[in-house]
Enzyme design. Structure first.
Site, mmCIF file in Angstrom:
data_model
loop_
_atom_site.group_PDB
_atom_site.id
_atom_site.type_symbol
_atom_site.label_atom_id
_atom_site.label_comp_id
_atom_site.label_asym_id
_atom_site.label_seq_id
_atom_site.Cartn_x
_atom_site.Cartn_y
_atom_site.Cartn_z
ATOM 1 N N GLU A 32 -15.020 65.443 58.310
ATOM 2 C CA GLU A 32 -14.163 66.561 58.689
ATOM 3 C C GLU A 32 -13.327 67.038 57.516
ATOM 4 O OE1 GLU A 32 -13.446 65.815 63.429
ATOM 5 O OE2 GLU A 32 -12.108 64.851 62.020
ATOM 6 N N CYS A 35 -7.613 70.363 52.887
ATOM 7 C CA CYS A 35 -7.427 68.922 53.016
ATOM 8 C C CYS A 35 -8.816 68.283 53.006
ATOM 9 C CB CYS A 35 -6.696 68.644 54.328
ATOM 10 S SG CYS A 35 -6.487 66.904 54.641
ATOM 11 N N CYS A 43 -12.592 54.577 57.325
ATOM 12 C CA CYS A 43 -11.648 54.014 56.358
ATOM 13 C C CYS A 43 -11.500 52.527 56.630
ATOM 14 C CB CYS A 43 -10.294 54.712 56.462
ATOM 15 S SG CYS A 43 -9.120 54.123 55.220
ATOM 16 N N CYS A 95 -4.880 51.293 59.026
ATOM 17 C CA CYS A 95 -3.478 51.476 59.423
ATOM 18 C C CYS A 95 -3.433 51.684 60.934
ATOM 19 C CB CYS A 95 -2.878 52.687 58.708
ATOM 20 S SG CYS A 95 -3.027 52.583 56.927
ATOM 21 N N CYS A 153 -3.218 55.314 62.586
ATOM 22 C CA CYS A 153 -4.122 56.359 62.097
ATOM 23 C C CYS A 153 -5.417 56.399 62.903
ATOM 24 C CB CYS A 153 -4.419 56.118 60.617
ATOM 25 S SG CYS A 153 -5.631 57.255 59.939
ATOM 26 N N CYS A 193 -2.668 65.453 60.161
ATOM 27 C CA CYS A 193 -2.854 64.191 59.450
ATOM 28 C C CYS A 193 -3.090 63.036 60.400
ATOM 29 C CB CYS A 193 -1.605 63.860 58.658
ATOM 30 S SG CYS A 193 -1.290 65.027 57.396
HETATM 31 N N1 SAH Z 1 -5.740 57.304 53.076
HETATM 32 C C1 SAH Z 1 -4.771 58.083 52.435
HETATM 33 C C2 SAH Z 1 -4.947 59.576 52.626
HETATM 34 C C3 SAH Z 1 -5.339 60.039 54.002
HETATM 35 S S1 SAH Z 1 -4.152 59.861 55.282
HETATM 36 C C4 SAH Z 1 -3.380 57.655 52.874
HETATM 37 O O1 SAH Z 1 -3.275 56.860 53.778
HETATM 38 O O2 SAH Z 1 -2.429 58.099 52.241
HETATM 39 C C5 SAH Z 1 -3.023 61.213 55.017
HETATM 40 C C6 SAH Z 1 -1.624 61.007 55.601
HETATM 41 O O3 SAH Z 1 -1.627 61.063 57.037
HETATM 42 C C7 SAH Z 1 -1.045 59.653 55.257
HETATM 43 O O4 SAH Z 1 0.299 59.747 54.856
HETATM 44 C C8 SAH Z 1 -1.146 58.924 56.567
HETATM 45 O O5 SAH Z 1 -0.281 57.847 56.603
HETATM 46 C C9 SAH Z 1 -0.809 60.024 57.541
HETATM 47 N N2 SAH Z 1 -1.132 59.704 58.918
HETATM 48 C C10 SAH Z 1 -2.003 58.791 59.377
HETATM 49 N N3 SAH Z 1 -2.005 58.786 60.723
HETATM 50 C C11 SAH Z 1 -1.134 59.726 61.129
HETATM 51 C C12 SAH Z 1 -0.732 60.221 62.408
HETATM 52 N N4 SAH Z 1 -1.246 59.745 63.536
HETATM 53 N N5 SAH Z 1 0.181 61.200 62.453
HETATM 54 C C13 SAH Z 1 0.687 61.732 61.315
HETATM 55 N N6 SAH Z 1 0.332 61.328 60.081
HETATM 56 C C14 SAH Z 1 -0.579 60.332 59.977
HETATM 57 FE FE1 SF4 Z 2 -7.098 54.968 55.919
HETATM 58 FE FE2 SF4 Z 2 -5.755 56.319 57.772
HETATM 59 FE FE3 SF4 Z 2 -4.582 54.294 56.497
HETATM 60 FE FE4 SF4 Z 2 -5.082 56.588 55.169
HETATM 61 S S1 SF4 Z 2 -3.690 56.331 56.904
HETATM 62 S S2 SF4 Z 2 -5.495 54.486 54.460
HETATM 63 S S3 SF4 Z 2 -7.022 57.201 56.149
HETATM 64 S S4 SF4 Z 2 -6.365 54.130 57.852
#
Ligand code: SAH
Ligand code: SF4
Length: 353
Positions: free
Chosen positions: A92, A105, A112, A116, A119, A333
């Site tokens: 995506e 983006c 991944c 986290c 996420c 995000c």
């Molecule tokens: N993997 C990288 C880049 C992709 S995530 C990273 O983690 O930085 C991009 C951003 O979206 C990150 O700051 C991540 O923490 C945030 N993010 C993840 N899950 C989210 C959610 N449910 N709501 C808002 N932001 C989120």
């Molecule tokens: Fe991976 Fe989502 Fe964590 Fe970014 S925020 S490192 S995409 S699991």
């Protein structure tokens, strides 16, 4: 045999690939601008390349864009595309048009491995790295669809860009090359969950902006929601971030901080965060949590976010509440998760019926 897609080849790589296949350096020099500045979709239009060469190029190489399966448009103008890759995987990518700029983006991996807890992408298993052609094809895709200039690129889609550094590096070379996509280094942001090591050191050479997903102000809390913190704790991460600033000459790091109700959004968290951030030039993007089906968290309300940011500001930390875009189409995000599993489930359901 499938053809080699050339979208992600730097000029250096294009030259050596051409030589290996019986073409010349001059051919590569002629083909390169057609791909990146004229956005040619076929070799046929490359009028300064001899006809015979063009015919041979067609046999071996392609300039194909990924197929778009779904294009969704949010009420706020944000668009999300589900792209199908040549091996049948899905990825995506999002376009965020604003008055004075348009940001793409970009995803860097399928799934991944960091996992986290907040996420949506993190709930999907890691499949593989995207190739440089697959990463930059997302920019090509939006350039084709949008028709207006793309001004900014953020690596905030699916995946951890620093764990796919070789391909990221080729993409950055192409984006920054004035004879290719010619982006300013200040318009490109790499977001990382905090992977410390050679990739971050190498990244500094590109002098692009660095964003770090922090989301907590102490190791205990951060390790709970971001398992990567057990490997690279906050102290290690901050040391590496300061080194990045020194080596890249960029003026500050952006810290992303998701506000999760009852987890990291108390007044004491804001105070602790402000103390932590004293040691580094930075700004904070407070992110309003984007909910997704089955998520274990609840976002802090608007009032809490305002109060949290007020505390930070009163302690001298630059903080802004980042407005969420496209959340009605799960384009915001952390909500990017390919519909691959859904598509697969549909297929299986079809077979079972
Ligand atoms: N993997 C990288 C880049 C992709 S995530 C990273 O983690 O930085 C991009 C951003 O979206 C990150 O700051 C991540 O923490 C945030 N993010 C993840 N899950 C989210 C959610 N449910 N709501 C808002 N932001 C989120
Ligand atoms: Fe991976 Fe989502 Fe964590 Fe970014 S925020 S490192 S995409 S699991």
């Amino acid at each position: 045999m499938s053809k080699i897609n050339l979208l992600g080849f730097t000029l250096e790589r294009l030259k050596s690939e051409f030589l290996r296949n019986g073409f010349t350096i001059l051919d590569a020099k002629r083909v390169f601008p057609w791909i990146h500045t004229k956005l040619a979709r076929s070799f046929d239009v490359m009028s300064d390349v001899p006809l015979r060469v063009r015919e041979n190029l067609k046999e071996k190489f392609s300039l194909d864009r990924p197929e778009c399966l779904v294009l969704q448009k949010s009420v706020d103008g944000t668009q999300k595309a589900l792209l199908k890759l040549e091996d049948g995987n899905y990825v995506e990518t999002v376009l965020i048009p604003e008055e004075t700029r348009a940001t793409v983006c970009v995803s860097s991996q399928i799934g991944c491995a960091i996992g986290c807890k907040f996420c949506h992408t993190g709930t999907q298993r890691f499949v593989r790295n995207l190739s440089s052609s697959e990463i930059i094809s997302q920019i090509f895709f939006w350039k084709d669809v949008f028709g207006k200039p793309i001004t900014n690129v953020v690596f905030m889609g699916m995946g951890e860009p620093l764990l796919n550094f070789e391909n990221l590096s080729d993409v950055l070379k192409l984006l920054l090359d004035e004879k290719a996509h010619n982006f300013s280094r200040t318009k490109i942001t790499i977001s990382t969950s905090g992977i410390v090591g050679d990739a971050l050191i190498e990244l500094a050479k590109f002098r692009v902006k660095l964003a770090i997903s922090l989301h907590a102000s102490n190791d205990e809390k951060r390790s709970c929601i971001m398992p990567i913190n057990k490997k690279y704790d906050i102290k290690t991460l901050f040391k590496a971030a300061r080194e990045y600033l020194r080596n890249s000459g960029t003026d500050r790091v952006t810290f992303e901080y998701l506000l999760l109700k009852g987890v990291n959004d108390e007044d004491s968290d804001a105070t602790e965060l402000s103390k932590l951030l004293r040691s580094i030039p930075c700004k904070v993007n407070l992110i309003v949590y984007n909910d997704w089906p089955g998520s274990p968290f609840v976002g802090s309300g608007r009032n809490r976010a305002d109060e949290f940011s007020r505390i930070l500001l009163s302690k001298g930390v630059r903080a802004i509440i980042r407005k969420s875009r496209g959340d009605d189409i799960l384009a915001a995000c952390g909500q990017l998760k390919t519909q691959a599993s859904a598509v697969r489930a549909d297929k299986e359901a079809g077979i079972k019926k």
